[in-house]
Enzyme design. Structure first.
Site, mmCIF file in Angstrom:
data_model
loop_
_atom_site.group_PDB
_atom_site.id
_atom_site.type_symbol
_atom_site.label_atom_id
_atom_site.label_comp_id
_atom_site.label_asym_id
_atom_site.label_seq_id
_atom_site.Cartn_x
_atom_site.Cartn_y
_atom_site.Cartn_z
ATOM 1 C CD GLU A 161 -2.966 -1.199 2.247
ATOM 2 O OE1 GLU A 161 -4.094 -1.645 2.005
ATOM 3 O OE2 GLU A 161 -2.634 -0.764 3.366
ATOM 4 C CG ASP B 215 -7.772 -5.276 5.467
ATOM 5 O OD1 ASP B 215 -7.216 -5.341 6.570
ATOM 6 O OD2 ASP B 215 -7.966 -4.210 4.874
ATOM 7 C CD GLU C 297 -10.231 -1.208 7.935
ATOM 8 O OE1 GLU C 297 -10.019 -0.839 6.768
ATOM 9 O OE2 GLU C 297 -9.358 -1.761 8.644
#
Length: 694
Positions: free
Chosen positions: A301, A380, A408
């Site tokens: 990332e 994730d 998240e």
């Protein structure tokens, strides 16, 4: 009066004290027993950690019993004795036998009620063990346990029990859902020692012994944390943590030698780069002698890493490990590495494969003070995904499991989602690494392969909100992670029961309702969001709310491949990405076969028609319709269940949770309507229950 003092003054109403609120013990036999034993305390106060333990004990007794504890002893009176084996009250070694003394280990403790010596004694090899013992005794009293039969040795299962902050120096928090950072604001360190100490108390009380204080996505500004300019501020935080048995870690940018203009390369094999890191480590340990080490996110990332220079992850990690090794420091190297992008035409490239493909070939090439940090699943932190196949596959490399406490993809602390049942399921998963009976928890604690360094890490969910976590009930995830990292054998329900009693007090009816809500919440959230292991159907900008085709590359269908014929990702060996082959033993066979794959993961591993019949007897499409209707109904019912607590707990605690649950119920309907409408339009198949699909 400071902001923290104001919060403390209203702690019972705000949730600031969390599970260290120490609710009053009700009248009855247990209270009488506690009053008998707890009036006096003896402790060696020459050590700051034991002083912290003594202060905590006095705080608890004042709050729970209204008792002003006296130091010392009235002749013949029962008392609490705190001390280490080698220092302090000599009675400690009299109360405990030699075998007990030898068995506590570096962080464990022994606790015994001795009528012969008229004491409840807590003994340990080190002061931190005494502190953990005090928190344990307070926890027992908060759950109304009998103290007079106490005789046990308790020590942590995992060596490293870590919290990862994703706080940025500007005060924002990546994946932060509880306000801004209480560590930083406007590129300055916040000088608020009382709140920092209260945070250290909370973490230590659950057994946390390591905290990294900045985001793994280290911006250039945060590179200054390892510079002389900011070392005094970092050392101040380390000083607070040290008293509570917590080592401070820092996330570092792999390209840090270039950011100050010192060097024009970060090549891990360049002698100048290696010397730069050795000098930096020496500076750090001069300021913080017990500094824990570095957390590194590299080549993922847009983070810099060794790939830039044609090197591998072992090259990068070992260069840092070499710098920290003389001081006993650790390099924690995250395995969240993927460099693949897909479109709808490419059904062989698979992000799920990335961590295994990158790190399995490097097994055995890392130095002894390197620990690989592996996310619990291959993707994730989704509400449902399989366990990462790296667990069990790395025989010669230290590694940690990484969980995400901050929600998240599980409601962002606006929805109730108690995650301990999910973590328990992951830890109990059998890897078959040494045949049947090789669960993840034995990989993680280091016992399966004999790893020197091992344990758990998790992304925290705290912020500057008065109650720390935004949603009061999200505190249960923070508490539960710490307790589970200390002892993975604890059940999710037992942890929920502890947290509920310590937070709300001992009302059995209230406890029954709260515990049941917590235990049901993960399945409820999954029901109205993620069918059969798909996940990712969220808005790409903020990862909140339904957006079936919106996430990252999923506009090309690469996370669910839904079309008019079917749905799911083919990850089989013969026709798919081959990801199922990364597992061992029966797991590879089970996941590779559509017949044996568990329903809850079917669409993660297989592309099937909407009319495919699940083990439950329902078709895929009917399951999607039913669970989304049922999940929305159950979310609405959470509001009703909580409403029965009105008047039984403090009004402001009740009100803050009621507000969140009402918002969740509305949002669950939005999820239901968007998901069901999408798949009705894709499949053209109506709901057999004849419910309205919008």
């Amino acid at each position: 009066m400071s902001d923290v003092q104001q919060m403390r003054n209203f702690a019972g109403d705000s949730g600031y004290e969390a599970w260290l609120a120490y609710p009053a013990v009700p009248s009855g036999n247990q209270r009488d027993q506690y009053l008998q034993w707890c009036k006096y305390v003896e402790a060696d106060t020459g050590n700051t950690t034991i002083r912290a333990a003594l202060t905590e004990w006095k705080r608890g007794m004042q709050s729970m019993l209204g008792l002003g504890v006296l130091e010392g002893q009235e002749s013949g009176a029962p008392r609490i004795i705190l001390g280490t084996w080698n220092e302090g009250n000599p009675l400690i070694t009299t109360v405990f036998d030699e075998e007990t003394i030898r068995s506590t280990g570096p962080e464990g403790f022994a606790i015994r009620c001795s009528r012969e010596h008229q004491c409840i004694a807590i003994g340990a090899s080190a002061p931190v063990g005494v502190l953990y013992g005090v928190f344990h005794l307070l926890r027992l009293m908060g759950t109304l346990a009998d103290l007079e039969e106490l005789d046990e040795v308790i020590r942590p299962v995992n060596g490293l029990r870590m919290i990862n902050h994703w706080d940025n120096f500007d005060g924002s928090i990546e994946r932060g859902y509880a306000g801004r950072s209480f560590l930083y604001e406007n590129n300055r360190f916040i000088d608020e020692p009382e709140r920092l100490r209260d945070y250290a108390r909370l973490m230590s009380s659950t057994g946390i012994n390591g905290i990294s204080i900045n985001n793994v996505n280290v911006h250039q500004q945060e590179t200054l944390f390892i510079s002389k300019e900011y070392l005094s501020d970092v050392a101040r935080i380390a000083d607070q943590f040290r008293d509570y048995g917590i080592r401070l870690f820092l996330s570092v940018n792999f390209a840090a030698p270039m950011h100050g203009g010192d060097l024009d390369t970060a090549d891990p094999l360049d002698p100048q780069v290696r010397q730069w890191w050795r000098a930096k480590a020496a500076e750090l340990y001069e300021a913080i002698p017990d500094f824990g080490g570095f957390i590194v996110k590299a080549d993922s990332e847009n983070r810099p890493g060794p790939f830039t220079y044609g090197r591998n992850h072992a090259d990068g990690a070992n260069m840092l490990a070499e710098a920290l090794e003389p001081f006993g420091g650790l390099v924690i190297w995250r395995c969240f590495v993927y460099n693949c992008k897909q479109d709808w035409r490419d059904r062989k490239t698979d992000r799920a494969r990335a961590a295994y493909d990158h790190f399995k070939p490097l097994d055995g090439q890392f130095k002894d003070n390197v620990i690989l940090q592996i996310k619990n699943g291959p993707m994730d932190f989704q509400v449902r995904e399989p366990v990462s196949p790296l667990f069990g596959a790395l025989e010669k490399t230290n590694h940690l499991i990484e969980f995400q406490i901050t929600q998240e993809y599980t409601g962002q602390q606006r929805h109730l989602c108690y995650l301990v049942p999910q973590w328990k399921e992951i830890l109990e998963f059998d890897t078959y690494a040494k045949g049947e009976g090789s669960p993840v928890k034995r990989v993680v604690d280091g016992s399966l392969w004999g790893n020197r360094c091992s344990g758990m890490a998790a992304v925290t969910n705290v912020g500057r909100d008065v109650n720390w976590t935004g949603h009061l009930l999200a505190q249960a995830n923070l508490y539960g992670y710490g307790r589970l990292s200390w002892d993975p054998e604890l059940s999710a329900e037992a942890i929920a029961s502890e947290w509920t009693a310590l937070t709300f007090g001992s009302n059995p009816d209230a406890a029954r309702i709260v515990i049941a809500m917590l235990m049901d919440s993960w399945n409820i959230y999954e029901s109205y969001t993620a069918p059969l292991g798909v996940g990712w159907m969220v808005n790409p900008e903020h990862h909140y709310g339904p957006n079936v085709d919106g996430y990252e590359y999923s506009q090309w269908g690469t996370y669910h491949f839904a079309d008019h014929q079917g749905i799911g990702v083919d990850r089989t060996l013969n026709t798919g990405t081959g990801y199922s082959g990364q597992y061992m033993g029966l797991n590879a066979e089970r996941y590779d076969s559509v017949e044996s794959c568990p329903d809850e993961l079917l669409l993660f591993f297989h592309h099937v028609p909407y009319t495919h019949v699940l083990h439950s007897g329902k078709t895929v499409i009917q399951h999607i319709y039913d669970t989304h209707f049922e999940g929305a109904e159950q979310a609405a019912e959470l509001v009703n269940r909580w409403s029965s607590l009105k008047g039984r707990i403090a009004d402001s605690l009740y009100d803050q949770v009621a507000e969140r649950l009402k918002g969740q119920a509305v949002h669950a309907k939005e999820w239901r309507d968007q998901i069901n409408t999408y798949f009705y339009r894709k499949s053209g198949i109506e709901d057999m229950q004849q419910r309205t699909i919008y």
